[in-house]
Every structure is written in C-alpha cells, then in structure tokens.
Design a protein around this motif. Sequence first.
Motif, PDB file in Angstrom:
ATOM      1  N   HIS A  70      33.677   4.000  48.140  1.00  0.00           N
ATOM      2  CA  HIS A  70      35.073   4.448  48.161  1.00  0.00           C
ATOM      3  C   HIS A  70      35.146   5.960  48.392  1.00  0.00           C
ATOM      4  O   HIS A  70      35.925   6.437  49.221  1.00  0.00           O
ATOM      5  CB  HIS A  70      35.764   4.072  46.847  1.00  0.00           C
ATOM      6  N   GLY A  98      34.120   6.829  51.907  1.00  0.00           N
ATOM      7  CA  GLY A  98      35.194   6.539  52.856  1.00  0.00           C
ATOM      8  C   GLY A  98      36.265   7.613  52.825  1.00  0.00           C
ATOM      9  O   GLY A  98      36.776   8.041  53.868  1.00  0.00           O
ATOM     10  N   ARG A  99      36.599   8.064  51.621  1.00  0.00           N
ATOM     11  CA  ARG A  99      37.600   9.125  51.486  1.00  0.00           C
ATOM     12  C   ARG A  99      37.085  10.426  52.107  1.00  0.00           C
ATOM     13  O   ARG A  99      37.812  11.117  52.819  1.00  0.00           O
ATOM     14  CB  ARG A  99      37.929   9.337  50.018  1.00  0.00           C
ATOM     15  N   GLU A 100      35.817  10.733  51.849  1.00  0.00           N
ATOM     16  CA  GLU A 100      35.219  11.950  52.405  1.00  0.00           C
ATOM     17  C   GLU A 100      35.155  11.871  53.927  1.00  0.00           C
ATOM     18  O   GLU A 100      35.397  12.851  54.621  1.00  0.00           O
ATOM     19  CB  GLU A 100      33.812  12.135  51.820  1.00  0.00           C
ATOM     20  N   GLN A 101      34.847  10.687  54.440  1.00  0.00           N
ATOM     21  CA  GLN A 101      34.784  10.499  55.883  1.00  0.00           C
ATOM     22  C   GLN A 101      36.162  10.704  56.512  1.00  0.00           C
ATOM     23  O   GLN A 101      36.279  11.285  57.595  1.00  0.00           O
ATOM     24  CB  GLN A 101      34.265   9.095  56.180  1.00  0.00           C
ATOM     25  N   THR A 102      37.209  10.266  55.827  1.00  0.00           N
ATOM     26  CA  THR A 102      38.565  10.467  56.323  1.00  0.00           C
ATOM     27  C   THR A 102      38.896  11.960  56.394  1.00  0.00           C
ATOM     28  O   THR A 102      39.473  12.426  57.380  1.00  0.00           O
ATOM     29  CB  THR A 102      39.584   9.759  55.401  1.00  0.00           C
ATOM     30  N   VAL A 103      38.516  12.693  55.377  1.00  0.00           N
ATOM     31  CA  VAL A 103      38.766  14.138  55.360  1.00  0.00           C
ATOM     32  C   VAL A 103      38.002  14.820  56.497  1.00  0.00           C
ATOM     33  O   VAL A 103      38.542  15.687  57.202  1.00  0.00           O
ATOM     34  CB  VAL A 103      38.368  14.736  53.992  1.00  0.00           C
ATOM     35  N   ARG A 129      36.974  13.454  59.333  1.00  0.00           N
ATOM     36  CA  ARG A 129      37.593  13.092  60.617  1.00  0.00           C
ATOM     37  C   ARG A 129      38.877  13.872  60.859  1.00  0.00           C
ATOM     38  O   ARG A 129      39.161  14.319  61.965  1.00  0.00           O
ATOM     39  CB  ARG A 129      37.890  11.599  60.648  1.00  0.00           C
ATOM     40  N   ARG A 130      39.682  14.048  59.806  1.00  0.00           N
ATOM     41  CA  ARG A 130      40.930  14.794  59.941  1.00  0.00           C
ATOM     42  C   ARG A 130      40.652  16.249  60.315  1.00  0.00           C
ATOM     43  O   ARG A 130      41.316  16.811  61.191  1.00  0.00           O
ATOM     44  CB  ARG A 130      41.715  14.726  58.631  1.00  0.00           C
ATOM     45  N   ASP A 131      39.663  16.846  59.679  1.00  0.00           N
ATOM     46  CA  ASP A 131      39.295  18.230  60.013  1.00  0.00           C
ATOM     47  C   ASP A 131      38.787  18.341  61.444  1.00  0.00           C
ATOM     48  O   ASP A 131      39.112  19.293  62.160  1.00  0.00           O
ATOM     49  CB  ASP A 131      38.235  18.753  59.045  1.00  0.00           C
TER      50      ASP A 131
END
Length: 101
Positions: free
Chosen positions: A60, A63-68, A70-72
């Motif tokens: 979890h 996944g959250r870190e990967q989202t951050v 990708r956003r950056d």
Amino acid sequence: MAVPNSQSSSLQRGVRQGRSWEDGSCPGSREHPKCWASSLGVLQCLMESRLKKRVDLELHLAGREQTVIRRDALCRLVLDEHLQHQQELRQQGKAFYVERL
C-alpha cells in the motif's frame, strides 16, 4: 559435577518410572509433543498473519509512493515542455505572454 535442574530431574524420574515422552505420560501438559505441535501451528498462523499484514502495508505504501513519484515526473515533463515551447517562440521572435502578479 553439574547440578541437575528441575527439567532433567523430572525427565529422569519419568524414565525411572517407566514413562516416556511418546506414551503421553510426561510430567505437565506443556511438555507433551502434541501440545508443542499444536502450539507451533498456532504460532505459525500468527506469524503468517503478521507477515501478510506487513506485506500488504508495504505494498500500500509503495503504491502511494509510486503515485507521488509519477505525479512529480509528470509535473517535471509539463514544466520542461513549457520551457521548450517558450524557447521556440523566443527563437522565432514571437512574444510569450507571462502574467505577473
């Protein structure tokens, strides 16, 4: 000469009286192999449950870190594209409107 502890003395008493670990007449139910096997099974279930929870939490958070990340990366790409567009317009001698507050 070593002083025998309570476990070895109870073991020696059991052997002297003709008892063994296999016949289930061991002193105390905690020392019985079947009890140890069931306790081991319970402990394995607890450890597997804790491991599963830990893995789920790590997935979890990953996944959250990967989202951050990708956003950056997307923000960086948009900014680079904006700067490139600004440079192309400047090279053509055209104005690039920037609102200043």
